[in-house]
Every structure is written in C-alpha cells, then in structure tokens.
Design a protein around this motif. Structure first.
Motif, PDB file in Angstrom:
ATOM      1  N   LEU A  79       2.555  -5.525  -0.839  1.00  0.00           N
ATOM      2  CA  LEU A  79       1.224  -4.853  -0.298  1.00  0.00           C
ATOM      3  C   LEU A  79       2.639  -4.003   0.350  1.00  0.00           C
ATOM      4  N   ASP A  80       1.937  -2.415   0.228  1.00  0.00           N
ATOM      5  CA  ASP A  80       2.935  -2.220   1.209  1.00  0.00           C
ATOM      6  C   ASP A  80       1.575  -1.587   2.556  1.00  0.00           C
ATOM      7  N   THR A  81       1.833  -2.938   3.472  1.00  0.00           N
ATOM      8  CA  THR A  81       0.758  -2.545   4.221  1.00  0.00           C
ATOM      9  C   THR A  81       1.164  -1.524   4.912  1.00  0.00           C
ATOM     10  N   PHE A  82       2.006  -1.066   5.460  1.00  0.00           N
ATOM     11  CA  PHE A  82       2.267   0.128   6.682  1.00  0.00           C
ATOM     12  C   PHE A  82       2.328   1.959   5.596  1.00  0.00           C
ATOM     13  N   HIS A  83       2.682   1.402   4.278  1.00  0.00           N
ATOM     14  CA  HIS A  83       2.928   2.692   3.118  1.00  0.00           C
ATOM     15  C   HIS A  83       4.129   3.359   3.841  1.00  0.00           C
ATOM     16  N   LEU A  90      -4.403   4.573  -8.616  1.00  0.00           N
ATOM     17  CA  LEU A  90      -5.090   4.673  -7.315  1.00  0.00           C
ATOM     18  C   LEU A  90      -6.325   3.247  -7.841  1.00  0.00           C
ATOM     19  N   LEU A  91      -5.912   2.900  -6.793  1.00  0.00           N
ATOM     20  CA  LEU A  91      -7.222   1.302  -7.095  1.00  0.00           C
ATOM     21  C   LEU A  91      -8.128   1.252  -5.214  1.00  0.00           C
ATOM     22  N   LYS A  92      -9.335   1.574  -5.494  1.00  0.00           N
ATOM     23  CA  LYS A  92     -10.532   1.801  -4.386  1.00  0.00           C
ATOM     24  C   LYS A  92     -10.990   0.280  -4.379  1.00  0.00           C
ATOM     25  N   THR A 126      -4.546   3.289   3.900  1.00  0.00           N
ATOM     26  CA  THR A 126      -4.410   3.468   2.593  1.00  0.00           C
ATOM     27  C   THR A 126      -3.045   2.916   2.665  1.00  0.00           C
ATOM     28  N   TRP A 127      -2.689   1.627   1.403  1.00  0.00           N
ATOM     29  CA  TRP A 127      -2.039   1.114   1.494  1.00  0.00           C
ATOM     30  C   TRP A 127      -0.967   1.373   0.082  1.00  0.00           C
ATOM     31  N   GLY A 128       0.383   0.537   0.270  1.00  0.00           N
ATOM     32  CA  GLY A 128       1.393   0.707  -1.641  1.00  0.00           C
ATOM     33  C   GLY A 128       0.299  -0.519  -1.811  1.00  0.00           C
ATOM     34  N   PHE A 129       0.585  -0.120  -2.854  1.00  0.00           N
ATOM     35  CA  PHE A 129      -0.274  -1.769  -3.665  1.00  0.00           C
ATOM     36  C   PHE A 129       0.767  -1.613  -5.788  1.00  0.00           C
ATOM     37  N   ASN A 130       0.660  -3.362  -5.569  1.00  0.00           N
ATOM     38  CA  ASN A 130       1.431  -2.827  -7.256  1.00  0.00           C
ATOM     39  C   ASN A 130       1.101  -4.498  -7.937  1.00  0.00           C
ATOM     40  N   VAL A 131       0.333  -4.743  -8.985  1.00  0.00           N
ATOM     41  CA  VAL A 131       1.263  -5.558  -9.269  1.00  0.00           C
ATOM     42  C   VAL A 131       1.917  -5.801 -10.733  1.00  0.00           C
ATOM     43  N   TYR A 132       2.153  -6.901 -11.059  1.00  0.00           N
ATOM     44  CA  TYR A 132       3.429  -6.828 -12.269  1.00  0.00           C
ATOM     45  C   TYR A 132       3.079  -9.570 -12.647  1.00  0.00           C
ATOM     46  N   SER A 165       8.683   1.880  -3.338  1.00  0.00           N
ATOM     47  CA  SER A 165       8.196   3.648  -3.160  1.00  0.00           C
ATOM     48  C   SER A 165       7.235   4.122  -4.635  1.00  0.00           C
ATOM     49  N   ARG A 166       7.282   3.398  -5.283  1.00  0.00           N
ATOM     50  CA  ARG A 166       7.274   3.824  -7.421  1.00  0.00           C
ATOM     51  C   ARG A 166       5.927   2.912  -6.950  1.00  0.00           C
ATOM     52  N   ALA A 167       5.184   2.061  -5.738  1.00  0.00           N
ATOM     53  CA  ALA A 167       4.049   1.705  -6.016  1.00  0.00           C
ATOM     54  C   ALA A 167       2.877   2.327  -6.929  1.00  0.00           C
ATOM     55  N   GLY A 168       1.718   1.972  -6.724  1.00  0.00           N
ATOM     56  CA  GLY A 168       0.427   2.616  -6.684  1.00  0.00           C
ATOM     57  C   GLY A 168      -0.173   2.857  -4.878  1.00  0.00           C
ATOM     58  N   THR A 169      -1.198   2.953  -5.268  1.00  0.00           N
ATOM     59  CA  THR A 169      -2.057   3.267  -3.853  1.00  0.00           C
ATOM     60  C   THR A 169      -3.441   2.403  -3.782  1.00  0.00           C
ATOM     61  N   LEU A 170      -3.475   1.756  -2.841  1.00  0.00           N
ATOM     62  CA  LEU A 170      -5.074   1.388  -2.578  1.00  0.00           C
ATOM     63  C   LEU A 170      -5.883   1.454  -1.076  1.00  0.00           C
ATOM     64  N   THR A 171      -7.150   2.379  -1.702  1.00  0.00           N
ATOM     65  CA  THR A 171      -7.788   3.147  -0.559  1.00  0.00           C
ATOM     66  C   THR A 171      -8.823   1.919  -0.198  1.00  0.00           C
TER      67      THR A 171
END
Length: 715
Positions: free
Chosen positions: A148-152, A47-49, A223-229, A255-261
């Motif tokens: 960015l998974d904006t609809f989560h 998780l990242l805020k 709450t969005w899905g979030f990942n960095v590669y 589906s395995r991305a982290g979470t942005l809050t």
C-alpha cells in the motif's frame, strides 16, 4: 535442529555496492542525458476500485470470502509470473478484492491451488518474509503480500502479508526497498482458511494504522499505489499483479505498483493520538569474575520501571513520536559474531523506538555482508555504551513522515550518565526532496553533545535514475570540538539490475580524520573501489531455474594510492525449480597490515603483507520442505595461517506450532513470550542466559528475567 560451527563464511554476494573511480563522471553523464528518456517511458499500471460498505454491512473476519460485500466488489486478477516464466499468466489464479468502512480497510484474497499442495508451517509473527538486498521474498510457505503506497509517492509503502495459517508479517519500505523495516509492527489482523480449491485470506487494516494525506477538497477520491505478490511454494512459482518483470521491477519497486481507487471520506478520528504506558519488573544474576581466579562471584540486581511512549499525527503524513524513561527489555538479543578482522563488529538496530521510519535517517553506505563503510547516523550509538552496556534513555522525540514532495525526519534523544558515558544529547535533522519518478536529493546533519564536548556531521546525498541505471552518491563532512575530527567522506556508485545480466560499480573515500560520533565508520584514511558483474543463464534442463555467474572485485588503497587490500574472483550459483541451490566461490587476494594487532584477542598478527584467499561451497534444500538441510565449507588463507570452517543445519517443522533448532559452540538463550492481550498491547516475559568461559563451556556468565506489561490507548 541446527548444528553450526562459527567461522568466517564469505556468504555469496547477490548485490553489492561496487565501483571504479570513473563512476562519478559516468553517472553525471547519464544523469544529464537521462530526463528525456525517462519521461518517454510509458507505463500504464493496472487499476482496482475499492468498494465502500453500506451502513450496517459487516465482515466476519474468518478468512472466508462469503460475506455479501465481497460478491459485489471488483476483482483484480490476471497475475503474471516473475518466476519461472516471466510475463506468462499464472498457472494458479489469484483473485483480490478491496472493501472498506468508516474505520477499516479490508482486503480479500482467493488463492487457487490443489488443496494437497498448500504449504503452511509458519505461525510466528514476522517470519513469513525476508528482505533480500532491495527485495522481499517469502520463506518456506505459500503466501500473499499486499503493498500500500498510501501517499502515492511511488517510493515508500506499507507491506502486509499472510499465509494459509493466518500468520502475519508487516514492514515499511523506504525508497523502493533500499531500506526494509521488518521490525515495524502495525495494529491489524489477518485470517486464513484452506478451501476445496486452495486457500483464502482476509486482511483487516484499521485506517489509524496507516498514514495518508488529507482529503483534497476538490477531489474526495483518494488514489493509492497497490500491488499483490503471491508465492505457490509447491512449484516455487512467483506471481504479481503488477511489476512482475525482472528488469528493474519486482514487489518492492513501488513506482511500478498498480493503482487503487474508490477511497473517499477516509476517517480522521479524534486527536489521532496513541499513548502506551508500560510497567516492568525483573532481575539479573551475573558472575563478575567469569573465567578469572575466584569465579564465580555472583552479583544479583532487581529493578522496577515505569515509562510511557506516545504517538501523534500532527499533520496527515507527519507523525510525532515521544518517549519517556524508555525501556527495551523485550528486544531480542544480538546474534553471536566471531571477529576475524581488526575492525569493529556491526550489530543491527532492533529497538522499536528507533526502527519506525528508520529508513528516513539512512545516509551513507550500508554493508550487505559486513560492516558499513560509513553511516552518518547509527541509532545504536544512543543508549548503548562503548562496552555494549545499556545506558538509560531519559527520553526523546521524533518527527518523521511526508510533507508534499518532501520526506522529513527530526530526532532528539537524551541519555543518562552510566558505564563511563556522560549525560549526552543526540540530535538529527534529515530532508529528502523527490526527483523524477523514484529518485531524490537530500541533506542531513547530526549533532552529539555531552561531557563538555561536541561532534557534528553533515552532508548531501542523492539517488537518481536514468536508462534503468541507478546512481547513488553522497558527500559528508565531520567536525568535533577539539578539532581532530575535521574531514570528508564520499561515495559514488552505479547499479544496473536486469534479468540476464547486471553490474554494480562504486567508489568510496573516507578521510583520515573522519569522526562520525553519532554514526558508524569501519575504517578511515582509505579509498575503496568495488565492482561486480553478473550473467544469469536460464538453461531450462535438469530442472534448473537459473545459474548465476558473478565476478566480484574489491581494491582498497590509502589516500596516497598505495594498495592495501585486494580481492577478485568468480562465483557460480545454480538454483533449481524445486528450491534447492548451491554456491561455489573462489576469491584470491591479499591484505596489508601496517600495525600489528591481536586477532580475536588471542592470536598476535605482525605487520606485513599477507595472502587472503577464500574458497567456499554452500548449499541447501528447499525451504518448502518440512525438513530443511543446509551445509557449507570454507577454506580461508589469511595472516600466514589457515581457517577452515564447516557448518551444517537441520530444521524440523513437524507442526506449525513447533520449530526445533539446536546450536553448537555457543550456549546462549534469549527466550521471549509475547502475549497480545489486546491489539497493540503486550505482556512480555523475557529470559536471557549466557554460559561459557575459556575454562568451562557451561560456566554461568549471566542470566536475567523481565516481565513487561504495555497497554495501548487510542485517543
């Protein structure tokens, strides 16, 4: 510089749709037994805020993370390797921060690395990454990519990437990378700087470029899905913040991305509408008798056009696109292909209007290294005649996006009469309902009407997960006004992709009278059973990263069960930590020709049964080098003859602003200059030329030039 000789190179499959007739019952068994196991799988994403900037606080977009707001933003770190040592902490740390204001999302990334090892040669837009059968990989540079998974919804996402030069790449992912639309172009910016301990980058993404749900009245925090590669090209180390495992994970695995809050009070500005008018002027010169007696006989034409495109977010997540007097002059030319089969060639879509959210309208079986067996909808049927000439698009509209747990797509486009095509209307309706964490069940219908005739196709499809095995299938039926196209098409497949082994099984059937006039069908009256098995070894010596061993097979029969085509053989592919690779493949087989045909319009092929064997060897140096070389040889036995092809390429990148290449055996040019005079607004200068005939390689066939100006207005 690149030298190439056209040939029938059987590029090695890394993931294909392969199956036996047992696929459907096995799939149903797994599906019925699967929900309990899927529900039991626990996954806690990192998780990242995000931090909202204070009033008056600003960011100078220069690639340096020295603005005050970056210092108080939480840091996402702890990246882990996917390659070469899966699960281990990254040897080169990465730090990620996210802040935002009333209009823009900012992402800051610090990439630690010895300064002398930083590699950045690419400046061209959308060249940093490439889609690779459900995944995304970087080309030859160091790079970072953000998801960015904006609809989560854990299925669909935006991707933004940059390198140490600040070059940009963006794409849309549909169904966790089943469809990767790298031709989508959002309005955003990136800047990068090389530093004393590596390099850093800043992304500035306007919220208007993204689509996201309306704020919940009971919870202002999105709450969005979030990942960095990240890729460190000097060592070819690949690291991710989340989803770094090789078993059913990776960057495209939304589906395995982290979470942005921490996102709240996100903007909904004005009418949320975009209007982009264009003006165009150009001309063409064509030899109408190329290669014939009396040639050249040049015909000159000039044209001027005006039109308009519009976009309106009618509801959060649902976008209406409209176009009038549509023009595609700036679209790049199709790649040259040599047809060594008796079936139609397949050219991918490259026109902007049809590319955005194109994955929503995907229904059928796509081909990985050849033409697809069946697509219910193929947008190149719109505005392009059977002779591959451009047919005027009068106008159209498309409503697409997310609504709750549904993905929706509606499209209607009208084309004018030209090149033997009547005035025609194309309509498509598509819906998909989420099932489980990342599966869906869907339905689609297409309708084409023109010249007093109609053609309709409809069907249902699904993608379901259980035990890390993916089941995909569809059933479709076509019909037309004269009654000759009433028949069925179907497919069922199973896929498992792990670190050390994987398999893919598939069964496809295409009825005798299937006619998808709005889609693409390679071959009718056949069933196709395909299979692939893979074992991956990681020996850890001689600098080897891995060695892939494949066994591929393909059996095509007619609907009565008579064998038509068969091939099966092994492939071995070592890959080194340095980035060099080799591929050796042997694939013996046979093919049945029931009706004589003329190969490539030149060589007559009588009916009969023929051997169809292929032996190929290809390899290349690491794309991280300033000089990249690759070569391949292919020996093919077919139609009682032999086709031997040889290819070699050499690419030189002495400076990020210069890339040199050269093609042999084909003389064609497609030069496009795009001056972005303001974000989202372009001045295109396009020049096309084609030369060559049977008698004279340099004979001018046609040439043309176009200047096109667009201007984006946001309301």
């Amino acid at each position: 510089m690149r030298l190439a000789v056209a040939g029938a190179m059987p590029w090695i499959r890394t993931k294909t749709s392969r199956a036996t007739g047992l696929a459907l019952p096995v799939a149903l068994t797994i599906f019925l037994a699967g929900p309990a196991r899927v529900a039991a799988q626990a996954y806690t994403p990192p998780l990242l805020k995000a931090v909202r900037m204070a009033p008056g606080e600003t960011i100078k977009l220069d690639g340096r993370l020295d603005d005050a707001v970056w210092q108080r933003a939480p840091v996402a770190g702890g990246f882990r390797q996917r390659e070469p040592h899966v699960g281990q902490l990254a040897t080169m740390p990465t730090e990620v921060r996210v802040v935002y204001d009333a209009s823009t999302l900012y992402i800051g990334i610090k990439a630690v690395e010895p300064p002398g090892d930083v590699i950045g040669r690419i400046l061209h837009r959308d060249q940093l990454m490439h889609g690779d059968f459900g995944g995304l990989g970087f080309a030859g540079d160091d790079g970072v990519a953000v998801l960015l998974d904006t609809f989560h919804d854990r299925r669909n996402a935006f991707v933004f990437a940059t390198n140490p030069n600040g070059a940009v790449y963006d794409a849309l992912l549909t169904d966790e990378g089943r469809e990767i639309n790298a031709d989508w172009r959002g309005v955003w910016e990136a800047r990068a700087q090389r530093t004393s301990d590596g390099w850093s980058a800043e992304f500035a993404i306007p919220f208007r470029t993204l689509r996201f749900p309306a704020n919940d009245a009971n919870d202002d925090d999105e709450t969005w899905g979030f990942n960095v590669y990240r890729v460190v090209r000097a060592t070819n180390e690949e690291t991710l913040w989340s989803s770094y495992l090789r078993l059913n994970e990776g960057f495209a695995k939304v589906s395995r991305a982290g979470t942005l809050t921490g996102l709240h009070d996100l903007p909904r500005s004005g009418m949320n509408m975009e209007v982009k008018p264009y003006a165009l002027a150009g001309g063409t010169r064509q030899d109408t008798l190329l290669g014939q007696p009396g040639s050249p006989a040049f015909q000159n034409k000039t044209r001027t056009e005006m039109g308009i495109d519009g976009k309106w977010e009618v509801h959060p997540g649902l976008t209406l696109d409209a176009t009038y007097n549509t023009d595609f002059a700036q679209v790049e030319a199709d790649e040259e292909q040599v047809n060594l089969t008796r079936f139609s060639l397949f050219y991918p879509e490259k026109r902007d209007f049809f590319l955005e959210n194109a994955g929503i309208f995907q229904f059928g079986q796509r081909g990985f290294h050849g033409a697809p067996a069946f697509l219910m909808f193929f947008s190149r049927r719109i505005g392009i005649s059977a002779s591959q000439q451009p047919v005027p698009v009068l106008g159209g509209a498309r409503l697409s996006g997310r609504a709750g747990h549904q993905t929706i797509g509606l499209l209607d486009v009208a084309t004018d009469a030209k090149y033997g095509e009547p005035r025609t209307n194309f309509a498509v309706a598509r819906i998909k309902r989420d099932v489980g964490r990342s599966g869906y069940i869907g339905a689609m219908i297409t309708d084409r009407r023109g010249g007093g005739a109609w053609n309709t196709a409809g069907g249902i499809d699904a993608s379901l997960w259980a035990y890390n095995v993916n089941f995909q299938g569809f059933f479709a039926r076509t019909a037309n006004s004269d009654g000759t196209g009433n028949d069925n098409a179907w497919r069922a497949s199973l896929d498992y992709t792990g670190d050390h082994y994987g398999f893919n099984l598939g069964h496809t059937g295409i009825g005798t009278h299937v006619d998808a006039a709005s889609g693409f069908v390679t071959r009718t009256s056949v069933t196709n059973n395909n299979w692939e098995g893979r074992i991956t070894a990681r020996p850890g010596f001689l600098g080897l990263r891995k060695i892939d061993f494949f066994l591929n097979g393909n059996a095509i029969t007619d609907l009565a069960g008579r064998l038509l085509d068969f091939n099966m053989g092994p492939t071995i592919g070592p890959e080194w930590n340095s980035g060099e690779d080799l591929r050796l493949s042997y694939e013996p087989g046979s093919t049945q020709i029931d009706e004589a045909f003329v190969l490539s319009g030149v060589v007559p092929v009588p009916a009969g049964r023929y051997r169809a064997d292929q032996l190929s060897l290809s390899g290349g140096t690491s794309s991280s080098r300033s000089i990249v070389a690759s070569a391949g040889i292919n020996f093919q036995r077919i139609y009682d003859g032999h086709i031997n092809s040889y290819s070699a390429s050499l690419s030189l990148t002495p400076d990020p602003h210069i890339t040199t290449s050269q093609l042999d055996n084909t003389i064609s040019s497609n030069i496009r200059i795009d001056f972005i005079h303001r974000p989202g607004s372009d001045l295109f200068i396009v020049f096309n030329e084609h030369r060559g005939s049977a008698a004279d390689l340099w004979a001018l066939g046609d040439q043309g030039a176009v200047v096109k100006l667009t201007y984006l207005v946001r309301l």
